[in-house]
Design an enzyme around this catalytic site. Sequence first.
Site, PDB file in Angstrom:
ATOM      1  N   GLU B 131      11.458   3.418   3.789  1.00 34.06           N
ATOM      2  CA  GLU B 131      10.523   2.839   2.803  1.00 34.06           C
ATOM      3  C   GLU B 131       9.621   3.903   2.191  1.00 34.06           C
ATOM      4  O   GLU B 131       9.335   3.869   0.983  1.00 34.06           O
ATOM      5  CB  GLU B 131       9.693   1.742   3.471  1.00 34.06           C
ATOM      6  CG  GLU B 131       8.774   0.980   2.554  1.00 34.06           C
ATOM      7  CD  GLU B 131       9.534   0.182   1.499  1.00 34.06           C
ATOM      8  OE1 GLU B 131       9.620   0.686   0.357  1.00 34.06           O
ATOM      9  OE2 GLU B 131      10.023  -0.926   1.796  1.00 34.06           O
ATOM     10  N   VAL B 134      10.471   6.295  -1.123  1.00 31.29           N
ATOM     11  CA  VAL B 134      10.493   5.843  -2.515  1.00 31.29           C
ATOM     12  C   VAL B 134       9.171   5.188  -2.878  1.00 31.29           C
ATOM     13  O   VAL B 134       8.785   4.178  -2.288  1.00 31.29           O
ATOM     14  CB  VAL B 134      11.642   4.831  -2.759  1.00 31.29           C
ATOM     15  CG1 VAL B 134      11.700   4.438  -4.219  1.00 31.29           C
ATOM     16  CG2 VAL B 134      12.981   5.394  -2.300  1.00 31.29           C
ATOM     17  N   ILE B 138       4.346   1.439  -2.077  1.00 32.47           N
ATOM     18  CA  ILE B 138       4.938   0.227  -2.656  1.00 32.47           C
ATOM     19  C   ILE B 138       6.144  -0.194  -1.816  1.00 32.47           C
ATOM     20  O   ILE B 138       7.053   0.602  -1.626  1.00 32.47           O
ATOM     21  CB  ILE B 138       5.402   0.471  -4.114  1.00 32.47           C
ATOM     22  CG1 ILE B 138       4.244   0.982  -4.974  1.00 32.47           C
ATOM     23  CG2 ILE B 138       6.007  -0.782  -4.699  1.00 32.47           C
ATOM     24  CD1 ILE B 138       4.663   1.352  -6.393  1.00 32.47           C
ATOM     25  N   LYS B 207      14.624   9.608  -5.646  1.00 31.48           N
ATOM     26  CA  LYS B 207      14.199   8.229  -5.357  1.00 31.48           C
ATOM     27  C   LYS B 207      15.067   7.226  -6.104  1.00 31.48           C
ATOM     28  O   LYS B 207      15.506   6.208  -5.556  1.00 31.48           O
ATOM     29  CB  LYS B 207      12.724   8.058  -5.739  1.00 31.48           C
ATOM     30  CG  LYS B 207      11.790   8.939  -4.918  1.00 31.48           C
ATOM     31  CD  LYS B 207      10.376   8.984  -5.508  1.00 31.48           C
ATOM     32  CE  LYS B 207       9.495   9.953  -4.729  1.00 31.48           C
ATOM     33  NZ  LYS B 207       8.202  10.199  -5.385  1.00 31.48           N
TER      34      LYS B 207
END
Lengths: 428, 428
Positions: B131, B134, B138, B207
């Site tokens: 997580e 990227v 968020i 990403k």
Amino acid sequence: MTQPLRLGIAGLGTVGTGVVKIVRQKANLLAARTGRPIEITAVSARNRDKDRGVSLKGYAWEDDPVKLAMRDDVDVFVELMGGADGPAKAATEAALAAGKDVVTANKAMLAIHGQELAESAEELGRVIRFEAAVAGGIPVVKALTEGLAGNEITRVMGVMNGTCNYILTRMEDSGLPYDQIFDEAHQLGYLEADPNLDVGGIDAGHKLSLLASIAYGTQVDFGNVELEGIQKISIQDIRTAAAMGFRIKLLGVAQMTGRGLEQRMSPCLVPADSPLGQLQGGTNMVVLEGDSVGQIVLRGAGAGEGPTASAVMSDVIEIARGTRLTTFGQPAAGLEKARPARAAAPAPYYLRMMLTDKPGAMAKVATVLGDAGISINRMRQTHHDDTAAPVVFVTHKTGRDALDRALAGFAGTGVVQGEAVAIRIEDV
Amino acid sequence: MTQPLRLGIAGLGTVGTGVVKIVRQKANLLAARTGRPIEITAVSARNRDKDRGVSLKGYAWEDDPVKLAMRDDVDVFVELMGGADGPAKAATEAALAAGKDVVTANKAMLAIHGQELAESAEELGRVIRFEAAVAGGIPVVKALTEGLAGNEITRVMGVMNGTCNYILTRMEDSGLPYDQIFDEAHQLGYLEADPNLDVGGIDAGHKLSLLASIAYGTQVDFGNVELEGIQKISIQDIRTAAAMGFRIKLLGVAQMTGRGLEQRMSPCLVPADSPLGQLQGGTNMVVLEGDSVGQIVLRGAGAGEGPTASAVMSDVIEIARGTRLTTFGQPAAGLEKARPARAAAPAPYYLRMMLTDKPGAMAKVATVLGDAGISINRMRQTHHDDTAAPVVFVTHKTGRDALDRALAGFAGTGVVQGEAVAIRIEDV
């Protein structure tokens, strides 16, 4: 994990139909993403003969959702009927007791009975998932329960009723009064059968109470959400706010304060150039604030067949993949009762009133504000006739108690005509 | 599930330090949310003696991250060193082989070796979660892998390099040229040791390639991301775009077209009043579009200690809760190789050139455009000296091939000075 996951769907309205379509049309995609087929074995709805534009061939039919929920060939009971009590709750309880997991879009049921249902599910080793109950297609339950789980949540905010946002946006764009736009929304089919669920803030309040439970580890407490609808918002308030760089939104805010948990769903002024202020029409937005992550903004469609069915399917897929989460992000039996705090956090307010046009009137009003300990940040007198002038104050930060003292005090001045309008300005 | 989950953290820079702080300061919260304690047992970094503002007491120290990854008292190897190869990859492989799950923030490693590592993890029954790789805080990997898993993803877009967005925003606000703002960003410590990772679009391209793999069920294919940095963006382009209602963003776009998978990371014009256009400063935004859900917009901090550590912790918490997901949303062994398509989707373009000021010059340029099959939507000549005039065209939708023909054709006209600038206008 190669066994199919078998769904029983109760409720074939817009959302249920959307779920059927996804399961039928994306079988390969779903199997690739979960490692197993996802199938519908049985469905239930009020009217068997209605044309829903999708084939129900191959699915068993049950008139009674409770029977559907208990069928041996159902692994997951998908509850899309709605209603806090009645068949939805009875069938959900039956499903859990029969060893089924539950996926629901029913915000009212969970806002009222969520704690009891979650405890029951966890005792029975079953899961209840409800992504579709909050903000439609926006994966906010997942973001809060999982994505931000390493944070102390400091504030949750949201515009979560698309109909209200549509009405407020249309009022601003058209210059037409609330009643007229309300009728328009009604004719467009945007309003619930009981419109007060929308414009009274109840529906959005249900959603807020669910997010607050996850955010703060407290039992869902819809009864202590301060609710105020948009019915009293006038076109004049919208215009005056716009002239000062604000927009009016039906905004939900949940935050844990030193005095307890504050939950409110009410019209607020937000800066027009903020993400919330820029949200136009029926779109939803949720803002999550955490001590580590800062501010996360999520925006998307809050209703409709596709978006809501997408959210239902994310829960179904989660279960198909073998993920087993507690309903509210931690064991329900351990959730504390929240200590409710009424609008604990101080804020600036927008105050509008009709002031009798005579010498000393402004002094009287200013004295009431000063006596309540409220100081004035901005003031404007918008236009004027022979007998009264509309006057708007923007206050500095003040507690709600002080504000209420001032509002009560205006009556005694003899120069404020009717009731003053007070709208909180939220720092977003 | 009452056994503690034991972390071994390799890399104690900004993010690693942030993770240590969260684990130390929020032990009760993490245990409540996962049902088990989360502990750090060992750490590794280049410099043992550096003061990181957080105690490492009680943690074993390893100089060699590979040894850390293989320790018996580590359940999850948290890789926060960075670098596509070298120690990060060696330690990740060692961790998987030793039966550990892996949480990493390493976009470069996964963009280059993600397919191989994911296959290895899944053969060994381990998970790799990323997580934090990227868009910082968020929760976009989660939103795409899980929240939108019921959708055919139609497009993924993102502003995912905060430094580039800072530079472009500062150029617009200050009116200062790229080189000067680049130096400012450098002095503020916003740039990677190799600045080309930022301003060349490489970091953001890494990403994008990870999101594309999840979205389209294809093997990560960073090598086919069309990369174009922001180095050539002039203050004149920013101003001209602004005057026409656009902003320039380093925008990543991945979409599956009839001709294959299009992945590009390049400067684009987007409407100034769109969510992407309104994104100012170092904030990140990802836009996910699905056939059912429509458009979901996610916005938040893309870097920094707290936000990135928050994302790392969401992966750790996921593992602590017993959730076991495949790396890219479906079994890696079944992911297809993407057929790459260079800028397949037609789009309008912004074209700026210096045109020699003599009769017939405009006709020559217009003829080149017409011969390439490109029609003109808007044209403006911004200002003027005695010998040349800057001219801007906005074209109607055109394919990239036609555009390249036109760009090549300008040289032969004898009236276009230097090279024409072409920037895609993305329909967001």
